[in-house]
Write a protein that holds these residues in place. Sequence first.
Motif, PDB file in Angstrom:
ATOM      1  N   GLY A   8     -11.654   0.479 -14.418  1.00  0.00           N
ATOM      2  CA  GLY A   8     -10.579   1.272 -15.009  1.00  0.00           C
ATOM      3  C   GLY A   8     -10.141   2.416 -14.131  1.00  0.00           C
ATOM      4  O   GLY A   8     -10.522   3.567 -14.347  1.00  0.00           O
ATOM      5  N   ILE A   9      -9.337   2.121 -13.122  1.00  0.00           N
ATOM      6  CA  ILE A   9      -8.867   3.145 -12.195  1.00  0.00           C
ATOM      7  C   ILE A   9      -7.468   3.598 -12.639  1.00  0.00           C
ATOM      8  O   ILE A   9      -6.596   2.762 -12.890  1.00  0.00           O
ATOM      9  CB  ILE A   9      -8.765   2.588 -10.760  1.00  0.00           C
ATOM     10  N   ASP A  10      -7.247   4.918 -12.738  1.00  0.00           N
ATOM     11  CA  ASP A  10      -5.922   5.463 -13.015  1.00  0.00           C
ATOM     12  C   ASP A  10      -5.558   6.392 -11.880  1.00  0.00           C
ATOM     13  O   ASP A  10      -6.365   7.227 -11.479  1.00  0.00           O
ATOM     14  CB  ASP A  10      -5.933   6.270 -14.328  1.00  0.00           C
ATOM     15  N   LEU A  11      -4.347   6.226 -11.379  1.00  0.00           N
ATOM     16  CA  LEU A  11      -3.948   7.044 -10.248  1.00  0.00           C
ATOM     17  C   LEU A  11      -2.433   7.053 -10.167  1.00  0.00           C
ATOM     18  O   LEU A  11      -1.810   5.994 -10.229  1.00  0.00           O
ATOM     19  CB  LEU A  11      -4.539   6.438  -8.964  1.00  0.00           C
ATOM     20  N   ASP A  12      -1.838   8.244 -10.066  1.00  0.00           N
ATOM     21  CA  ASP A  12      -0.395   8.320  -9.864  1.00  0.00           C
ATOM     22  C   ASP A  12      -0.136   8.872  -8.480  1.00  0.00           C
ATOM     23  O   ASP A  12      -0.609   9.962  -8.149  1.00  0.00           O
ATOM     24  CB  ASP A  12       0.254   9.253 -10.909  1.00  0.00           C
ATOM     25  N   ILE A  13       0.569   8.122  -7.683  1.00  0.00           N
ATOM     26  CA  ILE A  13       0.847   8.552  -6.320  1.00  0.00           C
ATOM     27  C   ILE A  13       2.323   8.884  -6.208  1.00  0.00           C
ATOM     28  O   ILE A  13       3.180   8.068  -6.527  1.00  0.00           O
ATOM     29  CB  ILE A  13       0.448   7.447  -5.319  1.00  0.00           C
ATOM     30  N   GLU A  14       2.593  10.088  -5.739  1.00  0.00           N
ATOM     31  CA  GLU A  14       3.968  10.550  -5.651  1.00  0.00           C
ATOM     32  C   GLU A  14       4.667   9.928  -4.456  1.00  0.00           C
ATOM     33  O   GLU A  14       4.031   9.543  -3.479  1.00  0.00           O
ATOM     34  CB  GLU A  14       3.974  12.073  -5.450  1.00  0.00           C
ATOM     35  N   ASP A  15       5.967   9.880  -4.533  1.00  0.00           N
ATOM     36  CA  ASP A  15       6.786   9.435  -3.409  1.00  0.00           C
ATOM     37  C   ASP A  15       6.489  10.300  -2.189  1.00  0.00           C
ATOM     38  O   ASP A  15       6.535  11.523  -2.258  1.00  0.00           O
ATOM     39  CB  ASP A  15       8.256   9.577  -3.820  1.00  0.00           C
ATOM     40  N   GLY A  16       6.145   9.665  -1.072  1.00  0.00           N
ATOM     41  CA  GLY A  16       5.919  10.394   0.167  1.00  0.00           C
ATOM     42  C   GLY A  16       4.540  11.007   0.320  1.00  0.00           C
ATOM     43  O   GLY A  16       4.256  11.651   1.320  1.00  0.00           O
ATOM     44  N   GLU A  17       3.698  10.801  -0.650  1.00  0.00           N
ATOM     45  CA  GLU A  17       2.378  11.424  -0.596  1.00  0.00           C
ATOM     46  C   GLU A  17       1.439  10.645   0.320  1.00  0.00           C
ATOM     47  O   GLU A  17       1.558   9.424   0.457  1.00  0.00           O
ATOM     48  CB  GLU A  17       1.803  11.467  -2.012  1.00  0.00           C
ATOM     49  N   PHE A  18       0.507  11.337   0.937  1.00  0.00           N
ATOM     50  CA  PHE A  18      -0.529  10.696   1.736  1.00  0.00           C
ATOM     51  C   PHE A  18      -1.845  10.780   0.965  1.00  0.00           C
ATOM     52  O   PHE A  18      -2.417  11.849   0.808  1.00  0.00           O
ATOM     53  CB  PHE A  18      -0.682  11.381   3.102  1.00  0.00           C
ATOM     54  N   ILE A  19      -2.276   9.628   0.443  1.00  0.00           N
ATOM     55  CA  ILE A  19      -3.471   9.579  -0.395  1.00  0.00           C
ATOM     56  C   ILE A  19      -4.597   8.932   0.399  1.00  0.00           C
ATOM     57  O   ILE A  19      -4.387   7.907   1.051  1.00  0.00           O
ATOM     58  CB  ILE A  19      -3.203   8.717  -1.657  1.00  0.00           C
ATOM     59  N   VAL A  20      -5.784   9.537   0.388  1.00  0.00           N
ATOM     60  CA  VAL A  20      -6.927   8.913   1.047  1.00  0.00           C
ATOM     61  C   VAL A  20      -7.948   8.511  -0.002  1.00  0.00           C
ATOM     62  O   VAL A  20      -8.365   9.342  -0.818  1.00  0.00           O
ATOM     63  CB  VAL A  20      -7.563   9.868   2.076  1.00  0.00           C
ATOM     64  N   LEU A  21      -8.308   7.219   0.013  1.00  0.00           N
ATOM     65  CA  LEU A  21      -9.405   6.748  -0.842  1.00  0.00           C
ATOM     66  C   LEU A  21     -10.663   6.820  -0.013  1.00  0.00           C
ATOM     67  O   LEU A  21     -10.755   6.193   1.035  1.00  0.00           O
ATOM     68  CB  LEU A  21      -9.164   5.301  -1.274  1.00  0.00           C
ATOM     69  N   ILE A  70      -1.316   5.059   1.591  1.00  0.00           N
ATOM     70  CA  ILE A  70      -2.651   5.012   0.991  1.00  0.00           C
ATOM     71  C   ILE A  70      -3.611   4.599   2.090  1.00  0.00           C
ATOM     72  O   ILE A  70      -3.393   3.588   2.769  1.00  0.00           O
ATOM     73  CB  ILE A  70      -2.712   4.021  -0.178  1.00  0.00           C
ATOM     74  N   TYR A  71      -4.632   5.385   2.258  1.00  0.00           N
ATOM     75  CA  TYR A  71      -5.488   5.266   3.433  1.00  0.00           C
ATOM     76  C   TYR A  71      -6.931   5.170   2.956  1.00  0.00           C
ATOM     77  O   TYR A  71      -7.398   6.039   2.225  1.00  0.00           O
ATOM     78  CB  TYR A  71      -5.279   6.515   4.287  1.00  0.00           C
TER      79      TYR A  71
END
Lengths: 277, 356, 307
Positions: free
Chosen positions: B21-34, B188-189
């Motif tokens: 159950g993963i919830d995640l909102d990623i914004e336009d242009g955002e750099f997200i690191v997992l 997403i990285y």
Amino acid sequence: MRNFRLIGTVAHRLALLVYIAVALFPLYWLLKIAVTPDKLLYTEGVRLWPSHITWSHFRFVIENSDFPIFFRNSVIVSGSTAVVVTALSSLSGYALSRFSFRFKFWLVGLMLVTQMFPLVMLVAPIFKLLSPLGLTNSLTGLVIVYTAFNLPFATFLMQSFFDGIPKDLEEAAMIDGASQFTAFREIILPLTLPGIAATLGFVFTAAWSELLFALMLISGNDAATFPVGLLGFVSKFAVDFGQMMAAGVLALIPACIFFLLIQRYLVQGLTAGAVKG
Amino acid sequence: MASIDIAGITKNFGNIEVLHGIDLDIEDGEFIVLVGPSGCGKSTLLRMIAGLEEVSSGDITIAGRRVNDLAPRDRDIAMVFQSYALYPHMNVAGNMSYSLRLRRTAKDRIAQAVSGAAGKLGLEPLLDRRPKALSGGQRQRVAMGRAIVRQPKAFLFDEPLSNLDARLREQMRAEIKRLHAELGATSIYVTHDQIEAMTLADRIVAMQGGVVQQVGTPLDLYDRPANLFVAGFIGSPGMNFLPGRYDAAPGPAVILADGARIALPLDPGLAPGAEVTLGIRPEHVALGESGGMEAGVDLIEPTGLGIILHLSLQGVGLKAFTADRGVLNSGPSIRVSLPSAHLHLFDSAGNRVALR
Amino acid sequence: MTLAARPIEARPLMRRLAIAWEPYLYSAPTVILIVTVMLVPLVVGISYAFRDIQLLNPFSGGYVGLAHFRELWQDQAFFEALRNTVWWTGASVALQFFFGLILALLLNVPFAGRGLVQALVFLPWAVPSFLAGLNWAWLFNPVVGPLPHWLFALGILSSPENILSDPNLAMWGPIAANVWWGIPFFAITMLAAMQAIPADLYEAAAIDGAGPLQRFGSITLPFLAPTIAITVLLRTVWIANFADLIVVMTGGGPADRTQILASYIFTQAFKRLDFGYASAVSLVLLVLLLIYSLLIVALRQTVLNRS
């Protein structure tokens, strides 16, 4: 220590020489008798090379026998079988290598079992199956039968080549916009060329040498392949060794050429294929 | 460019649920690191976004469109693989243009896009080479180039730097950051390297055991780790953990195993006697001051930038980091104290208890 | 410039179906061919064993129950062929394995010209089996072949005669041809397996003081063991079914001394045209081979479990 190593090297080379000699000698002898003039055949029976040579046996076989027909038939049958098997086995080998599906276990099991039973047992049923379809005494019938016989091994062989190609590549292609089949065709297949060459060569050689079904399904010379023709030839010209061996040499040539071209890939690819198959 | 919404994603392999159950909102242009240790599910999550793994349940939405049942090619995303996955039988230009050729883009536009991307990455002299003839760093650039020619909705990176040596990795890290600043694409990285996570991310998603542990800016995670896992995973050398019990009188404090009493800056509202874990980052451990506690010096590791001391405080290991080279001459023991302003406190379940 | 994805409607059901069907589409042609040309005939062939099937007799075809098997039990030629099969298979596999392993060891050492040597020593494998049979039959023929004369000169034969017509020696002819023809297969398989052994294992063993023989015994053999087991198993089954060489070289003679089950089936089916009986013999051979394979697999499993 140095002497020891030298002796080891010499022994190694000598042993290989023995293997080469044993491997080539029968073929050499075939060629030797084929070029020995009839009148020297008995007087120089065990000489390593006759004092005169002649090409008349080859000329006779090519000009005065059904040999060219056999040759043509064999080329057609072996060539088509090799192409069809390679095409189908690259598809099925790819399925085995890349997908997991419920039926996979049974598919592998089915193909393993086919390697176990005596093919002789299939002659009569296959004859009865093909006869009403008009596929006995026809090259098409032979191609169908040979294709089925060679598919299991070829599938395992192709699978082992596909297994050696990282899955990342078609994933990258699929993200780049390819369907799985496009990725298979444009990315994976070009990288499996050695495997395709090995499979082509293997199947061609196998089809070229098949005897039992060729004997059974074909009667008459028109659709006879090389093995059948040569066996008939042997009984017809039983006394003329020179001509028989000339025919033998000619039968050998395509298979050997094919083998020499692809043997590199065969060694590379046979590991997994042979072990699994 | 697009936002990506992940809602209630789970993933099963056979009977084993690897993502819970993963919830995640990623914004336009955002750099997200997992980020997380291997096996935490970060790569699986990335591959599900890419469409390479099926979604067991939940929804993935890219630019407002549910993509669960779209093939990878229809999601308009680009991905850089750990192995680079360059096509060995195509040259650099061929690798970079493959996606455009599949989309039947006009030839002049392909040439334009390839030369543009090659220019950004310094690949112009290499366009005719096969991947075999490239160095590791060059291959990495080609993999990046293949991703950027397309101008996709989002970039996915699956540990793209882990096959490079330390120096190149540092260089490429900066390059990725520069490219992101320039292109502003949603990214997403995935990495297990917390330094990459800290330096690259707008927001970090720390994962463990198929569960998101904390989402926040790098400094959020560094300064206010939500639990013991995040506290230990982010930062190098890692945070020190000292087990103890909470004591409310005379003032809020933690009693360590040997009886030492460490004062807390405020009352965290715990029951007296509760088991807690005290955390402090090595660079916050104060050394050589009078007062404090006596700690044995086990090992001294100079890194050049500073010095890491491996101490033992009443049998519990404690690392300290200092820029002061004076400690190189310290004897078999040293005085340490744990300033209350830098303490972290975790309850018996391992969750953060606010001290500030 | 914008390079948007082709607009494709999301059709979850269609996509799920496509994903589920894809592997079957890839393997369907292969499966269909194997099932129709091999599996169905096999089942039909098994049924023939219980029927009276004679090719030229239009009144045949009725079920005869176990009659063929009763006849088989009384058939001296069948038991003779069974004995010959064991002898033919055992000797061929053992010799192919022995010489193949040595060849693989020789080729596993790097030396200049290895590619060429490899191509030459593997060449017999490319020779069509019927031709290999004819070739060796000619070599054993004292009229045109040197072998009887050489064997005579070495004192192995008392006179330069054709061993293929000597009931006591005839089996050695096809076995020699089979060994010559089959060494490359074993060598290729072993060589490929050897090349998969990590080189640093040998280096570590050498540093630990192991000599060449110890290295062979403690590294090469254990690593090759699975390959050897499976290759020997497959080759045994295959050679037991392999009639070409015998049919070509001796036709089972002299006096049935080289008749193996596979060639016996061939003779029954094509010389006597008695497919019912031939199928009964095939079925027995199939069952024996299955039992053999299961035994080997079980044996391997016990050995694996013990270690």
